[in-house]
Design a protein around this motif. Structure first.
Motif, PDB file in Angstrom:
ATOM      1  N   GLY A  36      15.509 -12.663 -27.485  1.00 44.08           N
ATOM      2  CA  GLY A  36      14.803 -13.031 -28.703  1.00 44.08           C
ATOM      3  C   GLY A  36      14.446 -14.502 -28.754  1.00 44.08           C
ATOM      4  O   GLY A  36      14.280 -15.075 -29.820  1.00 44.08           O
ATOM      5  N   SER A  37      14.328 -15.105 -27.572  1.00 47.36           N
ATOM      6  CA  SER A  37      14.044 -16.533 -27.497  1.00 47.36           C
ATOM      7  C   SER A  37      12.660 -16.852 -28.041  1.00 47.36           C
ATOM      8  O   SER A  37      11.697 -16.146 -27.753  1.00 47.36           O
ATOM      9  CB  SER A  37      14.140 -16.998 -26.038  1.00 47.36           C
ATOM     10  N   PRO A  38      12.534 -17.936 -28.796  1.00 45.81           N
ATOM     11  CA  PRO A  38      11.213 -18.336 -29.298  1.00 45.81           C
ATOM     12  C   PRO A  38      10.292 -18.831 -28.191  1.00 45.81           C
ATOM     13  O   PRO A  38       9.103 -19.038 -28.415  1.00 45.81           O
ATOM     14  CB  PRO A  38      11.542 -19.462 -30.281  1.00 45.81           C
ATOM     15  N   ALA A  39      10.845 -19.042 -26.977  1.00 49.61           N
ATOM     16  CA  ALA A  39      10.020 -19.531 -25.875  1.00 49.61           C
ATOM     17  C   ALA A  39       9.025 -18.478 -25.397  1.00 49.61           C
ATOM     18  O   ALA A  39       8.037 -18.799 -24.752  1.00 49.61           O
ATOM     19  CB  ALA A  39      10.899 -19.976 -24.713  1.00 49.61           C
ATOM     20  N   GLY A  40       9.280 -17.216 -25.689  1.00 52.12           N
ATOM     21  CA  GLY A  40       8.369 -16.164 -25.245  1.00 52.12           C
ATOM     22  C   GLY A  40       9.003 -14.799 -25.361  1.00 52.12           C
ATOM     23  O   GLY A  40      10.217 -14.665 -25.521  1.00 52.12           O
ATOM     24  N   ASP A  41       8.174 -13.754 -25.271  1.00 50.04           N
ATOM     25  CA  ASP A  41       8.636 -12.373 -25.364  1.00 50.04           C
ATOM     26  C   ASP A  41       8.817 -11.802 -23.963  1.00 50.04           C
ATOM     27  O   ASP A  41       7.905 -11.860 -23.129  1.00 50.04           O
ATOM     28  CB  ASP A  41       7.621 -11.514 -26.135  1.00 50.04           C
ATOM     29  N   LEU A  42       9.989 -11.230 -23.702  1.00 45.80           N
ATOM     30  CA  LEU A  42      10.273 -10.610 -22.410  1.00 45.80           C
ATOM     31  C   LEU A  42       9.577  -9.252 -22.348  1.00 45.80           C
ATOM     32  O   LEU A  42       9.956  -8.321 -23.050  1.00 45.80           O
ATOM     33  CB  LEU A  42      11.781 -10.456 -22.220  1.00 45.80           C
ATOM     34  N   LEU A  43       8.552  -9.141 -21.509  1.00 46.87           N
ATOM     35  CA  LEU A  43       7.805  -7.895 -21.378  1.00 46.87           C
ATOM     36  C   LEU A  43       8.430  -6.971 -20.342  1.00 46.87           C
ATOM     37  O   LEU A  43       8.410  -5.752 -20.494  1.00 46.87           O
ATOM     38  CB  LEU A  43       6.347  -8.188 -20.996  1.00 46.87           C
ATOM     39  N   VAL A  44       8.958  -7.549 -19.272  1.00 49.68           N
ATOM     40  CA  VAL A  44       9.611  -6.773 -18.219  1.00 49.68           C
ATOM     41  C   VAL A  44      10.889  -7.499 -17.831  1.00 49.68           C
ATOM     42  O   VAL A  44      10.853  -8.673 -17.440  1.00 49.68           O
ATOM     43  CB  VAL A  44       8.705  -6.616 -16.981  1.00 49.68           C
ATOM     44  N   GLY A  45      12.029  -6.801 -17.954  1.00 49.52           N
ATOM     45  CA  GLY A  45      13.315  -7.378 -17.589  1.00 49.52           C
ATOM     46  C   GLY A  45      13.995  -6.549 -16.522  1.00 49.52           C
ATOM     47  O   GLY A  45      13.346  -6.030 -15.611  1.00 49.52           O
ATOM     48  N   ILE A  46      15.309  -6.373 -16.652  1.00 48.59           N
ATOM     49  CA  ILE A  46      16.062  -5.634 -15.635  1.00 48.59           C
ATOM     50  C   ILE A  46      16.416  -4.219 -16.086  1.00 48.59           C
ATOM     51  O   ILE A  46      17.181  -3.527 -15.408  1.00 48.59           O
ATOM     52  CB  ILE A  46      17.349  -6.383 -15.238  1.00 48.59           C
ATOM     53  N   ASP A  47      15.838  -3.783 -17.213  1.00 47.13           N
ATOM     54  CA  ASP A  47      16.197  -2.481 -17.765  1.00 47.13           C
ATOM     55  C   ASP A  47      16.059  -1.348 -16.756  1.00 47.13           C
ATOM     56  O   ASP A  47      16.931  -0.479 -16.637  1.00 47.13           O
ATOM     57  CB  ASP A  47      15.323  -2.166 -18.987  1.00 47.13           C
ATOM     58  N   HIS A  48      14.948  -1.326 -15.993  1.00 44.77           N
ATOM     59  CA  HIS A  48      14.688  -0.232 -15.065  1.00 44.77           C
ATOM     60  C   HIS A  48      14.606  -0.694 -13.612  1.00 44.77           C
ATOM     61  O   HIS A  48      14.244   0.093 -12.742  1.00 44.77           O
ATOM     62  CB  HIS A  48      13.384   0.475 -15.443  1.00 44.77           C
ATOM     63  N   GLY A  49      14.944  -1.945 -13.364  1.00 43.59           N
ATOM     64  CA  GLY A  49      14.893  -2.435 -12.001  1.00 43.59           C
ATOM     65  C   GLY A  49      13.496  -2.733 -11.513  1.00 43.59           C
ATOM     66  O   GLY A  49      13.180  -2.520 -10.336  1.00 43.59           O
ATOM     67  N   ASP A  50      12.622  -3.232 -12.407  1.00 40.27           N
ATOM     68  CA  ASP A  50      11.285  -3.644 -11.975  1.00 40.27           C
ATOM     69  C   ASP A  50      11.395  -4.775 -10.954  1.00 40.27           C
ATOM     70  O   ASP A  50      12.438  -5.414 -10.795  1.00 40.27           O
ATOM     71  CB  ASP A  50      10.459  -4.097 -13.179  1.00 40.27           C
ATOM     72  N   ASP A  51      10.277  -5.048 -10.288  1.00 39.75           N
ATOM     73  CA  ASP A  51      10.297  -5.971  -9.158  1.00 39.75           C
ATOM     74  C   ASP A  51      10.343  -7.435  -9.551  1.00 39.75           C
ATOM     75  O   ASP A  51      10.745  -8.286  -8.757  1.00 39.75           O
ATOM     76  CB  ASP A  51       9.074  -5.701  -8.281  1.00 39.75           C
ATOM     77  N   ALA A  52       9.895  -7.777 -10.754  1.00 39.68           N
ATOM     78  CA  ALA A  52       9.903  -9.165 -11.213  1.00 39.68           C
ATOM     79  C   ALA A  52      10.047  -9.178 -12.726  1.00 39.68           C
ATOM     80  O   ALA A  52       9.814  -8.173 -13.395  1.00 39.68           O
ATOM     81  CB  ALA A  52       8.611  -9.870 -10.796  1.00 39.68           C
ATOM     82  N   ALA A  53      10.450 -10.321 -13.256  1.00 41.89           N
ATOM     83  CA  ALA A  53      10.518 -10.496 -14.706  1.00 41.89           C
ATOM     84  C   ALA A  53       9.180 -11.017 -15.208  1.00 41.89           C
ATOM     85  O   ALA A  53       8.504 -11.790 -14.522  1.00 41.89           O
ATOM     86  CB  ALA A  53      11.632 -11.481 -15.059  1.00 41.89           C
ATOM     87  N   VAL A  54       8.802 -10.573 -16.408  1.00 43.60           N
ATOM     88  CA  VAL A  54       7.527 -10.987 -16.995  1.00 43.60           C
ATOM     89  C   VAL A  54       7.773 -11.423 -18.433  1.00 43.60           C
ATOM     90  O   VAL A  54       8.377 -10.697 -19.217  1.00 43.60           O
ATOM     91  CB  VAL A  54       6.489  -9.844 -16.969  1.00 43.60           C
TER      92      VAL A  54
END
Length: 331
Positions: A36-54
């Motif tokens: 919930g950081s004000p620096a930005g919204d996490l669109l892709v994290g480690i929830d499903h093991g995607d290849d990169a964070a967005v």
């Protein structure tokens, strides 16, 4: 420098050195979700093991992509090792539909054992790849390490409406594979015998840029790349996250020359066998022979994209269907 075989200075090599997927999922359990950081919204994290964070930055039309990847030598030639490791690291950005912007070197080197001239060749290989990818390479970090390792930390950008995610698959969509399989068993053979497989090196040093751009332009929204968990492992993660079943036509899978012979002769890494053990409880293999299953689970280094959609010029290897009892079906 030809007397130094880099693959003999590590306990493994390439993406086969990944922590096994079942152990990794336990290791990162509880860390998913946004701060919930004000620096930005996490669109892709480690929830499903995607290849990169967005992360979507406020007021920016593009989202920021971040990833890192490094491993011990997968080939003996230092320049080729650098090229392969860099290509593999950049692949994670392409796998989410992004473009790399800047990279930093990550180097571990046994400075009292291997000449620094070899380390220079590794870095030169990485620089050549980032230049070809129109990506800045700006410094990095190095340590004195008993085992040589190299990779990149990469920052890129992607349009938030055009992201490729592992949880966006849907029934009725074909599966496309953009590189042949088999580099894992050929690399294992190379480490044991010193035989050089030029086609495998060419595959591992081919950027996934064009395939990713074609996927995004075609409206594809679900993809991953095929690396250390093998085709079966990465497809299992995609199908599980998307709530579908993946059906593979084993006869449609392209392989590098010599891959089948390498399996026959026993050049299968422990990582590939662990991949197969991990997916087996969730997979219907039918009458597919064990050697074929091992190839499908072969731990790839700098493999191609696995795309839920059709990409012209690349083989369709299966399809996604509504979820059945098995998450994976191999025919």
């Amino acid at each position: 420098m030809t007397e130094f075989r880099l693959t003999q200075y590590g306990t493994g090599g390439g993406c086969s050195c990944k922590i096994p997927p079942n152990e990794l999922e336990t290791l990162v359990a509880g860390f998913a979700g946004s701060s919930g950081s004000p620096a930005g919204d996490l669109l892709v994290g480690i929830d499903h093991g995607d290849d990169a964070a967005v992360v979507q930055m406020p007021g920016d039309a593009y989202a920021m992509v971040a990833t890192t990847d490094f491993f011990p030598p997968v080939v003996d030639d230092a320049y080729d090792f650098g090229r392969i490791a860099a290509t593999n690291a950049l692949s994670d950005v392409y796998a989410v539909g992004g473009e790399p912007v800047m990279a930093l070197n990550l180097l571990g080197w046994p400075r009292g054992v291997l000449p620094l001239e070899l380390a220079h060749e590794v870095l030169r290989g990485g620089f050549a790849v980032t230049q070809a990818a129109d990506c800045h390479l700006a410094g990095g970090h190095s340590i004195d390490d008993p085992h040589p390792k190299y990779g990149l930390a990469v920052t890129g950008r992607a349009h938030p409406d055009h992201l490729l995610r592992v949880d966006a698959g849907a029934p009725g969509v074909p599966l496309t594979l953009t590189k042949p399989l088999g580099v894992g068993v050929l690399n294992t053979r190379h480490k044991a015998t010193g035989e050089v497989f030029g086609e495998a090196i060419d595959v591992m040093t081919t950027l996934n840029r064009d395939a990713a751009r074609a996927a995004v332009a075609s409206g594809v929204r679900c993809a991953t790349d095929v690396t250390g968990f093998g085709l079966l492992g990465h497809l299992y993660k995609l199908a599980r996250a998307s709530g579908v079943t993946a059906v593979i036509d084993s006869a449609a899978i392209p392989y590098l020359a010599g891959a089948r012979e390498a399996v026959r002769d026993g050049y299968v890494s422990g990582g590939s066998r662990r991949n197969l053990d991990w997916v087996a409880p969730h997979c219907d293999f039918g009458g597919v022979p064990e050697d074929e299953c091992l190839l499908l689970a072969d731990a790839q280094t700098s493999g191609g994209l696995l795309v839920a959609g059709e990409i012209p010029g690349h083989p369709i290897i299966g399809e996604l269907v509504p979820r059945t009892e098995s998450v994976l079906i191999v025919k």
